[in-house]
Design a protein around this motif. Structure first.
Motif, short mmCIF file in Angstrom:
data_model
loop_
_atom_site.label_atom_id
_atom_site.label_comp_id
_atom_site.label_asym_id
_atom_site.label_seq_id
_atom_site.Cartn_x
_atom_site.Cartn_y
_atom_site.Cartn_z
N LEU A 151 0.82 -1.21 0.00
CA LEU A 151 0.00 0.00 0.00
C LEU A 151 0.86 1.27 0.00
O LEU A 151 0.50 2.29 0.58
N CYS A 152 2.02 1.17 -0.63
CA CYS A 152 2.96 2.29 -0.72
C CYS A 152 3.78 2.12 -2.00
O CYS A 152 4.92 1.68 -1.96
N GLU A 153 3.15 2.46 -3.11
CA GLU A 153 3.78 2.22 -4.40
C GLU A 153 5.04 3.06 -4.58
O GLU A 153 5.12 4.17 -4.06
N PRO A 154 6.01 2.53 -5.34
CA PRO A 154 7.19 3.33 -5.67
C PRO A 154 6.77 4.59 -6.40
O PRO A 154 5.71 4.63 -7.03
N GLU A 155 7.62 5.60 -6.34
CA GLU A 155 7.25 6.89 -6.91
C GLU A 155 8.45 7.53 -7.60
O GLU A 155 9.53 7.62 -7.04
N LEU A 156 8.22 7.98 -8.80
CA LEU A 156 9.16 8.83 -9.51
C LEU A 156 8.44 10.16 -9.69
O LEU A 156 7.43 10.23 -10.38
N THR A 157 8.91 11.19 -9.03
CA THR A 157 8.21 12.47 -8.97
C THR A 157 8.75 13.44 -10.02
O THR A 157 9.96 13.58 -10.17
N LEU A 158 7.86 14.11 -10.69
CA LEU A 158 8.22 15.16 -11.62
C LEU A 158 7.53 16.43 -11.14
O LEU A 158 6.31 16.50 -11.09
N LEU A 159 8.33 17.40 -10.74
CA LEU A 159 7.80 18.68 -10.28
C LEU A 159 8.13 19.74 -11.33
O LEU A 159 9.25 19.80 -11.82
N THR A 160 7.18 20.58 -11.63
CA THR A 160 7.41 21.70 -12.54
C THR A 160 7.43 22.97 -11.69
O THR A 160 6.44 23.30 -11.04
N LEU A 161 8.58 23.62 -11.67
CA LEU A 161 8.74 24.83 -10.86
C LEU A 161 8.51 26.05 -11.73
O LEU A 161 9.07 26.16 -12.82
#
Length: 147
Positions: free
Chosen positions: A134-144
């Motif tokens: 219940l804690c999937e891996p994450e690759l985060t993309l943030l746009t600043l």
């Protein structure tokens, strides 16, 4: 030579700068700081932020437990380390979070000292038990974007 120093050397040979308690002006209006690891290194927040000089500031800190100790406001802090707790239960959250602050900095948008916004990524890997629930891996993309 320690494994950390060897890694630092190899990155340098490849033209990659590791920011350990230092920072760089990325653009005239943007400063990027990096702090040494809280667990295996000797973090120095003041040194990491020394060249910001009023610019928008992005601070990279592997461990989010440094958030309460920020010496002043920072534009955004990006962290990981906690993996979201890896094993989460409905209504309870993570069974264990490798943080002195429990679930406070487990994952997602959090706040540090001086109301500094921070994002703690769950990341792609695991630590300790090689399992996620219940804690999937994450690759985060943030746009600043400028404020």
């Amino acid at each position: 030579m320690s494994r950390r120093d060897e890694l630092h050397r190899l990155f340098a040979e490849a033209g990659i700068t590791m920011l350990r308690n230092e920072g760089r002006v990325v653009r005239d209006d943007l400063y990027l700081g990096g702090v040494d690891d809280l667990t295996t290194g000797d973090p120095d927040l003041l040194a990491s932020l020394r060249g910001a000089d009023g610019r928008a500031t992005l601070l990279l800190s592997h461990n989010p437990d440094l958030l309460p100790d920020l010496p002043g406001p920072v534009g955004l802090v990006l962290s990981g380390h906690t993996h979201g707790g890896q094993i989460r239960l409905p209504w309870l959250g993570a069974l264990v979070v490798p943080s002195s602050y429990g679930q406070r900095y487990a994952m997602g948008w959090v706040q540090g000292a001086f109301e500094t916004p921070a994002y703690v990524s769950r990341g792609l890997g695991v630590t300790g038990v090689p399992l996620r629930m219940l804690c999937e891996p994450e690759l985060t993309l943030l746009t600043l974007t400028p404020a």
